[in-house]
Design a protein around this motif. Structure first.
Motif, PDB file in Angstrom:
ATOM      1  N   THR A 157       7.503 -18.057  -0.416  1.00  0.00           N
ATOM      2  CA  THR A 157       8.631 -17.239  -0.046  1.00  0.00           C
ATOM      3  C   THR A 157       8.245 -15.686   0.179  1.00  0.00           C
ATOM      4  O   THR A 157       9.366 -14.835   0.481  1.00  0.00           O
ATOM      5  CB  THR A 157       9.637 -17.012  -1.444  1.00  0.00           C
ATOM      6  OG1 THR A 157       8.680 -16.659  -2.627  1.00  0.00           O
ATOM      7  CG2 THR A 157       9.797 -18.398  -1.952  1.00  0.00           C
ATOM      8  N   ALA A 158       7.154 -15.335   0.217  1.00  0.00           N
ATOM      9  CA  ALA A 158       6.835 -14.157   0.323  1.00  0.00           C
ATOM     10  C   ALA A 158       5.174 -13.918   0.526  1.00  0.00           C
ATOM     11  O   ALA A 158       4.339 -14.747   0.032  1.00  0.00           O
ATOM     12  CB  ALA A 158       6.956 -13.040  -0.637  1.00  0.00           C
ATOM     13  N   TYR A 159       4.874 -12.978   1.365  1.00  0.00           N
ATOM     14  CA  TYR A 159       3.341 -12.691   1.561  1.00  0.00           C
ATOM     15  C   TYR A 159       2.781 -11.644   0.601  1.00  0.00           C
ATOM     16  O   TYR A 159       3.644 -10.617   0.462  1.00  0.00           O
ATOM     17  CB  TYR A 159       2.708 -12.204   3.030  1.00  0.00           C
ATOM     18  CG  TYR A 159       1.539 -11.839   3.182  1.00  0.00           C
ATOM     19  CD1 TYR A 159       0.401 -12.664   3.606  1.00  0.00           C
ATOM     20  CD2 TYR A 159       1.028 -10.515   2.911  1.00  0.00           C
ATOM     21  CE1 TYR A 159      -0.850 -12.359   3.495  1.00  0.00           C
ATOM     22  CE2 TYR A 159      -0.132  -9.965   3.140  1.00  0.00           C
ATOM     23  CZ  TYR A 159      -1.372 -10.816   3.620  1.00  0.00           C
ATOM     24  OH  TYR A 159      -2.414 -10.508   3.590  1.00  0.00           O
ATOM     25  N   ALA A 160       1.764 -11.820   0.039  1.00  0.00           N
ATOM     26  CA  ALA A 160       1.396 -10.824  -1.060  1.00  0.00           C
ATOM     27  C   ALA A 160      -0.175 -11.095  -1.238  1.00  0.00           C
ATOM     28  O   ALA A 160      -0.556 -12.085  -1.832  1.00  0.00           O
ATOM     29  CB  ALA A 160       2.039 -11.122  -2.533  1.00  0.00           C
ATOM     30  N   TYR A 161      -0.817  -9.950  -0.812  1.00  0.00           N
ATOM     31  CA  TYR A 161      -2.228 -10.159  -0.750  1.00  0.00           C
ATOM     32  C   TYR A 161      -2.811 -10.615  -2.182  1.00  0.00           C
ATOM     33  O   TYR A 161      -2.541  -9.688  -3.030  1.00  0.00           O
ATOM     34  CB  TYR A 161      -2.919  -8.881  -0.231  1.00  0.00           C
ATOM     35  CG  TYR A 161      -4.390  -8.679  -0.242  1.00  0.00           C
ATOM     36  CD1 TYR A 161      -4.969  -9.417   1.116  1.00  0.00           C
ATOM     37  CD2 TYR A 161      -5.247  -8.331  -1.304  1.00  0.00           C
ATOM     38  CE1 TYR A 161      -6.354  -9.513   1.116  1.00  0.00           C
ATOM     39  CE2 TYR A 161      -6.438  -8.325  -0.936  1.00  0.00           C
ATOM     40  CZ  TYR A 161      -7.177  -8.691  -0.007  1.00  0.00           C
ATOM     41  OH  TYR A 161      -8.429  -8.547   0.373  1.00  0.00           O
ATOM     42  N   SER A 162      -3.713 -11.468  -2.301  1.00  0.00           N
ATOM     43  CA  SER A 162      -3.971 -12.131  -3.715  1.00  0.00           C
ATOM     44  C   SER A 162      -5.517 -12.315  -3.829  1.00  0.00           C
ATOM     45  O   SER A 162      -5.984 -13.361  -3.147  1.00  0.00           O
ATOM     46  CB  SER A 162      -3.320 -13.278  -3.783  1.00  0.00           C
ATOM     47  OG  SER A 162      -3.664 -13.744  -5.043  1.00  0.00           O
ATOM     48  N   CYS A 163      -6.131 -11.207  -4.736  1.00  0.00           N
ATOM     49  CA  CYS A 163      -7.592 -11.698  -5.073  1.00  0.00           C
ATOM     50  C   CYS A 163      -7.497 -13.161  -5.871  1.00  0.00           C
ATOM     51  O   CYS A 163      -8.506 -13.749  -5.839  1.00  0.00           O
ATOM     52  CB  CYS A 163      -8.059 -10.406  -5.790  1.00  0.00           C
ATOM     53  SG  CYS A 163      -8.601  -9.100  -4.856  1.00  0.00           S
TER      54      CYS A 163
END
Length: 256
Positions: A149-155
């Motif tokens: 549903t969304a792009y969210a940079y994720s470590c």
């Protein structure tokens, strides 16, 4: 890459630009490498690698903590190699390979979604946890939003991918990357930190050269997939040459 240094008009412009940034105090030093497959056009060190407690001049073979570039050079490439080996399907649920990531909210999250930062994971880096406790908390953390549903940079997503590589290969992430990426490409100065020899390591905001700069990767106490890789400009050049060669460098194929 061929061991040459060519002074070009473009190289002079690069040198002038870097020196302006150093003089303005943007950074104390840099190493610049530019080229094309089979040929280095510019490989030059500028300024200082460390400024405290003493000035240490930058060298062309200075070793950098490349932080989140670890995601690309190590983890994403390792996952792709696992796919080439038939160990991973990008569109399969990640929990099919990483049983500990099988919470109620995570069963539908695919390997591809973890790799493309669309899995819906939260951005809590769990900095108050250490070692195995951090790893376990990460695998059981709830998702923040539905996948895709969304792009969210994720470590956290890339730490999970590193654990997935370990699960399907039966090898620690650092060993897998060394065997399948770094050694085949001739990346002799590339390894997960902290490095044993600090003499060539570039300083960061951390008190000691060689300390991993990323808080979560440092707290994990062992190599994980989001950060913690140390390398040189020349070694990154080898990796880039492989990518420009569609997975192959110098007759050695790393990716299909």
């Amino acid at each position: 890459m061929e061991k040459i240094l060519t002074v070009t008009r473009s190289g002079s412009r690069i040198s002038s630009s870097v020196q302006k940034f150093i003089s303005a105090g943007v950074f104390p030093g840099a190493v610049i490498m530019a080229g094309r497959p089979g040929r280095v056009l510019c490989h030059e060190a500028f300024g200082n690698a460390r400024v405290r407690p003493d000035l240490v001049p930058m060298r062309p073979d200075s070793i950098f903590d490349v932080a989140s570039v670890s995601k690309v050079v190590a983890t994403a490439t390792a996952v792709a190699i696992c796919a080439d080996l038939g160990l991973v399907d990008f569109d399969a649920p990640a929990c099919a390979y990483l049983a500990s990531f099988a919470g109620r909210d995570t069963r539908g999250i695919t390997v591809r979604q973890l790799a493309t930062h669309t899995a819906g994971l939260g951005e809590d880096k769990l900095d108050n946890r250490q070692g195995q406790a951090l790893i376990e908390a990460l695998q059981s953390a709830p998702v923040a939003r539905p996948p895709d549903t969304a792009y969210a940079y994720s470590c956290p997503g890339y730490i999970l991918l590193g654990l997935l590589v370990e699960a399907v290969s039966g090898r620690p992430l650092a060993e897998f990357c060394a065997e399948h990426i770094f050694r085949p490409l001739g990346m002799a100065d590339t390894r997960f930190g902290p490095p044993a020899d600090h003499s060539r390591v570039v300083g960061t905001q951390r008190p000691r050269p060689g300390d991993i700069s990323d808080n979560t990767a440092r707290a994990a106490g062992r190599p994980v997939g989001n950060a913690g890789l140390f390398t040189t400009a020349a070694d990154l050049g080898c990796f880039c040459e492989m990518m420009l060669g569609s997975g192959e460098r110098g007759g050695v194929r790393v990716l299909s």
